[in-house]
Design a protein around this motif. Structure first.
Motif, PDB file in Angstrom:
ATOM      1  N   GLU A 181       0.682  -1.117  -0.075  1.00 34.98           N
ATOM      2  CA  GLU A 181       0.026   0.072  -0.033  1.00 34.98           C
ATOM      3  C   GLU A 181       1.009   1.365  -0.046  1.00 34.98           C
ATOM      4  O   GLU A 181       0.531   2.200  -0.628  1.00 34.98           O
ATOM      5  N   LEU A 182       1.972   1.108   0.523  1.00 33.15           N
ATOM      6  CA  LEU A 182       2.865   2.408   0.646  1.00 33.15           C
ATOM      7  C   LEU A 182       3.569   2.477  -0.588  1.00 33.15           C
ATOM      8  O   LEU A 182       3.686   3.666  -1.227  1.00 33.15           O
ATOM      9  N   GLN A 183       3.827   1.354  -1.370  1.00 33.22           N
ATOM     10  CA  GLN A 183       4.346   1.485  -2.683  1.00 33.22           C
ATOM     11  C   GLN A 183       3.619   1.906  -3.739  1.00 33.22           C
ATOM     12  O   GLN A 183       3.940   2.865  -4.554  1.00 33.22           O
ATOM     13  N   ASN A 184       2.225   1.635  -3.751  1.00 32.58           N
ATOM     14  CA  ASN A 184       1.491   2.083  -4.895  1.00 32.58           C
ATOM     15  C   ASN A 184       0.576   3.213  -4.446  1.00 32.58           C
ATOM     16  O   ASN A 184      -0.499   3.722  -5.155  1.00 32.58           O
ATOM     17  N   GLY A 185       0.811   3.791  -3.221  1.00 35.02           N
ATOM     18  CA  GLY A 185       0.153   5.063  -2.711  1.00 35.02           C
ATOM     19  C   GLY A 185      -1.341   4.791  -2.200  1.00 35.02           C
ATOM     20  O   GLY A 185      -1.853   5.896  -1.602  1.00 35.02           O
ATOM     21  N   THR A 186      -1.805   3.763  -1.898  1.00 32.98           N
ATOM     22  CA  THR A 186      -3.036   3.560  -1.482  1.00 32.98           C
ATOM     23  C   THR A 186      -3.147   3.996  -0.080  1.00 32.98           C
ATOM     24  O   THR A 186      -4.331   4.180   0.454  1.00 32.98           O
ATOM     25  N   ALA A 187      -2.267   3.746   0.720  1.00 31.66           N
ATOM     26  CA  ALA A 187      -2.464   3.880   2.213  1.00 31.66           C
ATOM     27  C   ALA A 187      -2.190   5.397   2.514  1.00 31.66           C
ATOM     28  O   ALA A 187      -2.355   6.010   3.437  1.00 31.66           O
ATOM     29  N   LEU A 188      -1.521   6.223   1.475  1.00 33.00           N
ATOM     30  CA  LEU A 188      -0.922   7.586   1.749  1.00 33.00           C
ATOM     31  C   LEU A 188      -2.279   8.523   1.995  1.00 33.00           C
ATOM     32  O   LEU A 188      -2.159   9.354   2.884  1.00 33.00           O
ATOM     33  N   ALA A 189      -3.283   8.188   1.515  1.00 29.98           N
ATOM     34  CA  ALA A 189      -4.654   9.145   1.533  1.00 29.98           C
ATOM     35  C   ALA A 189      -4.908   8.942   2.974  1.00 29.98           C
ATOM     36  O   ALA A 189      -5.390   9.689   3.733  1.00 29.98           O
ATOM     37  N   THR A 195      10.681   5.577   6.012  1.00 31.54           N
ATOM     38  CA  THR A 195       9.989   5.274   4.893  1.00 31.54           C
ATOM     39  C   THR A 195       8.637   5.839   4.776  1.00 31.54           C
ATOM     40  O   THR A 195       8.360   6.274   3.475  1.00 31.54           O
ATOM     41  N   LEU A 196       8.080   5.746   5.780  1.00 28.54           N
ATOM     42  CA  LEU A 196       6.553   6.484   5.556  1.00 28.54           C
ATOM     43  C   LEU A 196       6.956   7.962   5.532  1.00 28.54           C
ATOM     44  O   LEU A 196       5.943   8.736   4.675  1.00 28.54           O
ATOM     45  N   VAL A 197       7.548   8.535   6.106  1.00 30.18           N
ATOM     46  CA  VAL A 197       7.957  10.052   6.261  1.00 30.18           C
ATOM     47  C   VAL A 197       8.472  10.265   4.707  1.00 30.18           C
ATOM     48  O   VAL A 197       7.910  11.258   4.186  1.00 30.18           O
ATOM     49  N   ASN A 198       9.063   9.668   4.215  1.00 23.34           N
ATOM     50  CA  ASN A 198       9.541   9.792   3.094  1.00 23.34           C
ATOM     51  C   ASN A 198       8.448   9.849   1.827  1.00 23.34           C
ATOM     52  O   ASN A 198       8.411  10.755   0.611  1.00 23.34           O
ATOM     53  N   SER A 199       7.694   9.168   2.023  1.00 27.19           N
ATOM     54  CA  SER A 199       6.419   9.108   1.143  1.00 27.19           C
ATOM     55  C   SER A 199       5.364  10.192   1.412  1.00 27.19           C
ATOM     56  O   SER A 199       4.699  10.402   0.306  1.00 27.19           O
ATOM     57  N   LEU A 200       5.603  10.974   2.531  1.00 24.20           N
ATOM     58  CA  LEU A 200       4.817  12.056   2.497  1.00 24.20           C
ATOM     59  C   LEU A 200       5.576  13.418   2.295  1.00 24.20           C
ATOM     60  O   LEU A 200       4.327  14.480   2.401  1.00 24.20           O
ATOM     61  N   VAL A 201       6.470  13.534   2.025  1.00 30.06           N
ATOM     62  CA  VAL A 201       7.358  14.876   1.911  1.00 30.06           C
ATOM     63  C   VAL A 201       7.949  14.949   0.597  1.00 30.06           C
ATOM     64  O   VAL A 201       7.920  13.751  -0.338  1.00 30.06           O
ATOM     65  N   PRO A 202       8.059  16.126   0.070  1.00 28.84           N
ATOM     66  CA  PRO A 202       8.875  16.395  -1.268  1.00 28.84           C
ATOM     67  C   PRO A 202       9.950  15.462  -1.513  1.00 28.84           C
ATOM     68  O   PRO A 202      10.863  15.285  -0.733  1.00 28.84           O
ATOM     69  N   GLU A 203       9.947  14.983  -2.781  1.00 25.60           N
ATOM     70  CA  GLU A 203      11.122  14.033  -3.276  1.00 25.60           C
ATOM     71  C   GLU A 203      12.427  14.521  -2.944  1.00 25.60           C
ATOM     72  O   GLU A 203      13.262  13.865  -2.549  1.00 25.60           O
ATOM     73  N   ASP A 204      12.548  15.760  -3.174  1.00 21.73           N
ATOM     74  CA  ASP A 204      14.061  16.212  -3.020  1.00 21.73           C
ATOM     75  C   ASP A 204      14.430  16.595  -1.580  1.00 21.73           C
ATOM     76  O   ASP A 204      15.652  16.749  -1.071  1.00 21.73           O
ATOM     77  N   GLN A 205      13.608  16.306  -0.537  1.00 25.78           N
ATOM     78  CA  GLN A 205      13.665  16.308   0.982  1.00 25.78           C
ATOM     79  C   GLN A 205      13.671  14.879   1.787  1.00 25.78           C
ATOM     80  O   GLN A 205      13.798  14.973   2.914  1.00 25.78           O
ATOM     81  N   ARG A 206      13.685  13.799   0.830  1.00 18.15           N
ATOM     82  CA  ARG A 206      13.771  12.703   1.671  1.00 18.15           C
ATOM     83  C   ARG A 206      15.112  12.216   2.311  1.00 18.15           C
ATOM     84  O   ARG A 206      16.107  12.606   1.876  1.00 18.15           O
ATOM     85  N   ARG A 207      15.002  11.389   3.310  1.00 15.68           N
ATOM     86  CA  ARG A 207      16.123  10.954   3.934  1.00 15.68           C
ATOM     87  C   ARG A 207      16.548   9.722   3.855  1.00 15.68           C
ATOM     88  O   ARG A 207      15.575   8.671   3.163  1.00 15.68           O
ATOM     89  N   THR A 208      17.358   9.146   4.003  1.00 15.92           N
ATOM     90  CA  THR A 208      18.045   7.774   3.842  1.00 15.92           C
ATOM     91  C   THR A 208      17.396   6.871   4.673  1.00 15.92           C
ATOM     92  O   THR A 208      17.219   7.176   5.921  1.00 15.92           O
ATOM     93  N   THR A 209      17.102   5.708   4.287  1.00 13.19           N
ATOM     94  CA  THR A 209      16.435   4.720   5.051  1.00 13.19           C
ATOM     95  C   THR A 209      17.397   3.351   5.260  1.00 13.19           C
ATOM     96  O   THR A 209      18.558   3.398   4.506  1.00 13.19           O
TER      97      THR A 209
END
Length: 336
Positions: A186-194, A217-231
């Motif tokens: 769900e995190l990969q396909n975006g269905t859980a983000l909503a 990983t969850l935080v990275n899916s919620l923020v702009p791509e250029d501000q994502r952190r290493t997992t």
């Protein structure tokens, strides 16, 4: 060698002024009424990255603040170079009053409390349902800290594809805590983000969790791509995650009105700073029943009036059980 007496009148003698009264001192500090408002995004070795309007400004704490430290989430007043250009440095001269504070100690025996996040609206406790296994006592401790600090708790359960959430949700059902269950797919396909965004929009949310639960990983899916952190990954032998987040960082919620604050993975959560009497405020349905309690009642003793009050049908017994479980958390060490 030339010598002078006490009462010389020669005009070539230089008289050094005394140390006293050479520079007038005052306790009056400048008000800095022209200071700009800023939000602390992260802190690194005495340097604070702040958001001032639409600019990211590097700043340091003014000496006049003394030992008072600014943390992620603080609203501050900043003066100096606010251009945000490379090598520029501003100065934080005031830390505004905080609306909430998330604190922790290294251990229950450690009297030194650490402020993790300020001014957050809610605390998202991220827990994996497997790999690594859930740690209910650590969750309880995070909940106690949230209630004591004025934050609303939110449970985010990850990796539901590896284990069902029913057992853990039943444990916290009577606390009336909102929750979101997610899976890797769900995190990969975006269905859980909503579902997650629905709980975050318009709020400042601090994320905490044990290393390896998928918090970053969850935080990275919620923020702009250029501000994502290493997992990182979970060690197959120890079942522990590797710390990839070493400092708290506030990030804007992508496509929404809100902020998320990613914090370092937890191995422990000390509660030395928490007064057990504060926990009852998280149970407004039980508070009226405490009027008959003896002075300084711990709400977990024979003389507590809550037992009779609940027995009379004024509240759900499961709620009293949940209260006492959280109170007991204050007195015991974390477990698996």
């Amino acid at each position: 060698m030339r010598r002078y007496g006490k009462h010389t009148d020669e005009d070539d003698i230089r008289t050094r002024p005394g140390r006293r009264n050479t520079r007038p001192r005052t306790n009056i500090r400048p008000k800095h009424e022209d200071a700009a408002e800023g939000l602390v995004l992260t802190v690194d070795r005495g340097r604070l990255t702040c958001l001032v309007e639409d600019r990211v400004v590097m700043a340091m704490k003014a000496r006049e603040l003394g030992r008072k430290a600014a943390v992620v989430g603080d609203r501050v007043a900043i003066v100096g170079d606010l251009t945000g250009k490379k090598d520029s440095l501003a100065r934080i001269v005031r830390i505004e009053k905080r609306t909430s504070v998330l604190r922790r100690t290294a251990d229950d025996d450690d009297p030194f409390e650490r402020v993790v996040v300020a001014n957050a609206d809610q605390l998202a406790v991220v827990t994996a349902l497997a790999d690594p296994e859930p740690r209910p006592r650590l969750i309880d401790r995070c909940l106690v800290a949230a209630y004591a600090g004025g934050l609303d708790p939110l449970l985010v359960l990850t990796k539901s594809d590896l284990a069902p959430p029913d057992k853990l949700l039943e444990l916290y059902g009577h606390l009336d805590i909102p929750h979101v269950v997610t899976s890797r797919e769900e995190l990969q396909n975006g269905t859980a983000l909503a579902r997650v965004r629905e709980q975050l929009d318009g709020k400042i949310t601090a994320f905490v969790g044990h290393s390896g639960v998928g918090k970053t990983t969850l935080v990275n899916s919620l923020v702009p791509e250029d501000q994502r952190r290493t997992t990182g990954h979970v060690n197959a032998v120890t079942g522990r995650g590797r710390h990839t987040t070493t400092s708290a960082l506030a990030l804007p919620l992508s496509g929404g009105d809100g902020w998320v604050i990613d914090t370092p993975g937890l191995r422990s959560f000390g509660l030395h700073h928490v007064d057990p009497s504060q926990v009852i405020h998280a149970f407004p349905d039980l508070e009226p029943g405490t009027e008959g309690c003896p002075r300084a009642c711990s709400h977990d003793e024979a003389e507590c009036a809550l037992d009779a009050w609940v027995a009379e049908g004024h509240a759900d017994p499961a709620r009293l059980y949940s209260l006492r479980r959280l109170l007991a958390t204050r007195e015991r060490k974390e477990g698996d």
